[in-house]
Scaffold this active site. Structure first.
Site, mmCIF file in Angstrom:
data_model
loop_
_atom_site.group_PDB
_atom_site.id
_atom_site.type_symbol
_atom_site.label_atom_id
_atom_site.label_comp_id
_atom_site.label_asym_id
_atom_site.label_seq_id
_atom_site.Cartn_x
_atom_site.Cartn_y
_atom_site.Cartn_z
ATOM 1 N N ASP A 37 -42.145 15.831 30.394
ATOM 2 C CA ASP A 37 -40.813 16.173 29.963
ATOM 3 C C ASP A 37 -40.495 17.622 30.484
ATOM 4 O OD1 ASP A 37 -38.260 15.432 28.928
ATOM 5 O OD2 ASP A 37 -38.430 17.132 27.463
ATOM 6 N N ASP A 76 -29.442 19.079 32.093
ATOM 7 C CA ASP A 76 -29.083 18.062 31.835
ATOM 8 C C ASP A 76 -27.896 17.430 32.796
ATOM 9 O OD1 ASP A 76 -30.724 18.091 29.679
ATOM 10 O OD2 ASP A 76 -29.310 19.275 28.656
ATOM 11 N N ARG A 127 -26.787 19.858 19.226
ATOM 12 C CA ARG A 127 -28.112 19.899 19.216
ATOM 13 C C ARG A 127 -28.692 21.109 18.634
ATOM 14 N NH1 ARG A 127 -32.197 17.826 24.089
ATOM 15 N NH2 ARG A 127 -33.911 19.162 23.588
ATOM 16 N N ASP A 141 -44.149 12.599 25.915
ATOM 17 C CA ASP A 141 -42.356 12.880 25.996
ATOM 18 C C ASP A 141 -42.117 12.940 27.485
ATOM 19 O OD1 ASP A 141 -39.893 14.727 25.655
ATOM 20 O OD2 ASP A 141 -40.984 14.937 23.753
ATOM 21 N N HIS A 154 -38.057 9.074 25.469
ATOM 22 C CA HIS A 154 -37.086 8.888 26.624
ATOM 23 C C HIS A 154 -37.794 9.110 27.880
ATOM 24 C CE1 HIS A 154 -37.339 13.260 27.344
ATOM 25 N NE2 HIS A 154 -37.247 13.475 25.925
ATOM 26 N N SER A 202 -35.369 14.246 23.092
ATOM 27 C CA SER A 202 -36.429 14.201 22.043
ATOM 28 C C SER A 202 -35.911 14.263 20.619
ATOM 29 C CB SER A 202 -37.360 15.527 22.438
ATOM 30 O OG SER A 202 -37.879 15.488 23.907
#
Length: 554
Positions: free
Chosen positions: A426, A167, A282, A24, A468, A77
């Site tokens: 991640d 983010d 999300r 991840d 990602h 993810s």
């Protein structure tokens, strides 16, 4: 049942044990000191690049490759594992919402019409992440929703904002609050009573996931519903600026605050008769709040009050739980996932990760569906994540435990597919702690080695990839790619990236003449499902994105 029957692959055996490993947040980028994967000691992942020609390549994991609107949209993810498991590209969260807003369909569907009766005498509350990061929410969508709701009868609107800094760049919260305050002022000029009522940082207020820490949700509930918080301000701009002045403050962890009037009274607690919309698209960090807002029978914390409201999510956050029961935009219909096909063809599957990513190798992999397709053929194992600490404190996380469970499953020979997610690069990457992220990447590599060694022992095949980017680039950069500085210090990047991710295949069970095709230069995550279906000895369904492998003439 006949519709589920896969054709046997003419050249590949059906008896292989296949390990599918997802790292991840593990992208590919130029080597420098901010590329934690490069800095870390990762001999196993490094060896894949030097393996037999045609056994390692890069994949697209962002933008249109995973169903997101533009090539500037970072993968995540959830959409990543949807694509990996479904074998096709579906319009995803942000894109679905964009389409519904652009067409006006969002205002015609059941969800909006369910909340609309509250506009007459109640307040419309909008709760979500105030950010343009595009991972959980987008500022422009909130702006359109504010405009659309006010034009359709919402006379009193309250925003409950969650600041980002994960983010997007830490500190960007102030600009986002200033922007939305201008929009609210314009609405007030048109006679709509619209203002921000409460707020807090996303990782400390409201946006927990997988029931890791209900106190996070409770802090949000107290501010949003009860109008109670340790910090009170007359404006949200003042709130965010002042709270950011505290030692070690950052947007992700701002404490909860409420906005009060001149008499010190909270301007917007949620009460009976109100409408509530959680505007994140999300799912994972909205499910817990959705339960608190919707479930009458609820024991996770003392809600004090459970107002009789009309609640809708931007999307339905859990299809299996039907949660929430009302939503503004219908989810993508993801059917016929690889997991379901494999089960119908007798392929026994083992899936494992720790709590923070367990849902990704199960729920998201299976098309946003909870539970087993066939409990006689599948086993899912969740290893509890560390709680009460940030992930940089224990950067190895549960990587080795996940690997050991996978090893046990492989060596048991009970399963044909053993699927895992290793979260380290991640989850630790998101903390912005570069040293800890280097340790995290090393731990993930060690876990891969344990799984690969087990595959060697049983004569199986491995497929190692990622969902990602993240840990491969931990610094904010200017347009020429140079690190950005602020007050002489680098600006750490805590978000995902737009970088491609690696995929490697190998193992003693993989015939020498199986290689990656060279005619799919833009291959992405959705091509992976057909690839491992081939490795299991079957041809993929005809509408799946094409397999990445071919049997050469060598």
């Amino acid at each position: 049942m006949d519709n589920w029957k896969l054709k046997e692959h003419p050249q590949l055996s059906r008896n292989n044990i296949v390990a599918v490993v997802v790292l991840d947040g593990w992208g590919e980028f130029k080597p420098d000191k901010y590329n934690c994967i490069h800095v870390a000691d990762t001999p196993t992942m490094d060896s894949f690049k030097k393996s037999a020609p045609g056994r390692w390549r890069l994949l697209r994991a962002h933008g249109s490759a995973v169903g997101l609107p533009t090539e500037d949209d970072m993968g995540n993810s959830e959409v990543g594992h949807n694509a990996l498991g479904a074998g096709r590209i579906f319009a995803q969260g942000a894109k679905l919402v964009d389409l519904a807003l652009a067409s006006g369909k969002i205002y015609q569907d059941e969800g909006f019409n369910y909340i609309k009766p509250s506009f007459e005498t109640g307040t419309l509350h909008l709760i979500g992440l105030l950010s343009d990061g595009g991972v959980h929410s987008r500022l422009d969508q909130l702006q359109l929703l504010l405009k659309g709701a006010s034009e359709r009868g919402a006379k009193r609107i309250r925003l409950h904002i969650l600041t980002d800094g994960r983010d997007v760049l830490d500190g960007s919260s102030v600009g986002f609050v200033e922007t939305i305050e201008k929009d609210l002022a314009e609405l007030r000029g048109k006679g709509v009573d619209a203002q921000i009522a409460s707020g807090g940082g996303r990782m400390y207020v409201t946006m927990d996931r997988y029931e890791n820490d209900w106190d996070v949700v409770k802090r949000g509930w107290d501010a949003q519903v009860l109008g109670e918080a340790p910090h009170k301000f007359n404006s949200a701009v003042e709130a965010v600026k002042k709270l950011r002045e505290q030692p070690n403050a950052n947007d992700q962890y701002l404490p909860p605050f409420v906005i009060v009037d001149e008499n010190g009274k909270a301007v917007g607690p949620i009460v009976d008769g109100d409408a509530v919309v959680t505007f994140n698209f999300r799912a994972d960090r909205m499910v817990m709040l959705a339960k608190a807002l919707e479930y009458e029978d609820f024991d996770k914390f003392d809600r004090v009050r459970f107002p009789k409201i009309r609640y809708a999510g931007m999307l339905q956050y859990d299809g299996e739980l039907k949660l929430p029961s009302h939503y503004l935009v219908s989810p993508p219909e993801i059917d016929r996932t690889s997991g379901e096909y494999l089960v119908h063809n007798g392929v026994r599957t083992f899936a494992c990760s720790e709590t923070v990513k367990f849902g990704h190798v199960t729920f998201f992999w299976n098309g946003n569906r909870s539970g087993y397709f066939d409990s006689n053929l599948e086993e899912y194992v969740e290893i509890p994540s560390d709680s009460g600490i940030t992930f940089n404190v224990q950067p190895k996380m549960k990587a080795l435990e996940i690997a050991e469970r996978a090893k046990k499953a492989i060596l048991s020979r009970r399963f044909h597919q053993v699927r895992v997610n290793l979260p380290n690069s991640d989850m630790v990457g998101h903390t912005g702690d570069i040293e800890a992220t280097v340790v995290a990447c090393k731990a993930a590599d060690e876990a891969v080695k344990i799984i690969i060694d087990a595959i060697e022992k049983v004569g199986g095949i491995y497929l190692v990839t990622a969902d990602h980017g993240n840990a491969e680039d931990m610094v904010k950069r200017n347009k020429s790619g140079e690190p950005l500085l602020k007050d002489g210090n680098i600006q750490v990047l805590t978000s995902h990236t737009l970088k491609p991710v690696p995929i490697a295949i190998g193992g003693p069970g993989l015939p020498d003449d199986v290689k990656f095709r060279t005619d799919l230069p833009n291959g992405g995550l959705a091509n992976v499902a057909a690839t491992f279906i081939n490795l299991h000895g079957y041809e993929a369904p005809s509408d799946y994105e094409p397999s990445l492998i071919e049997v050469t003439d060598d």
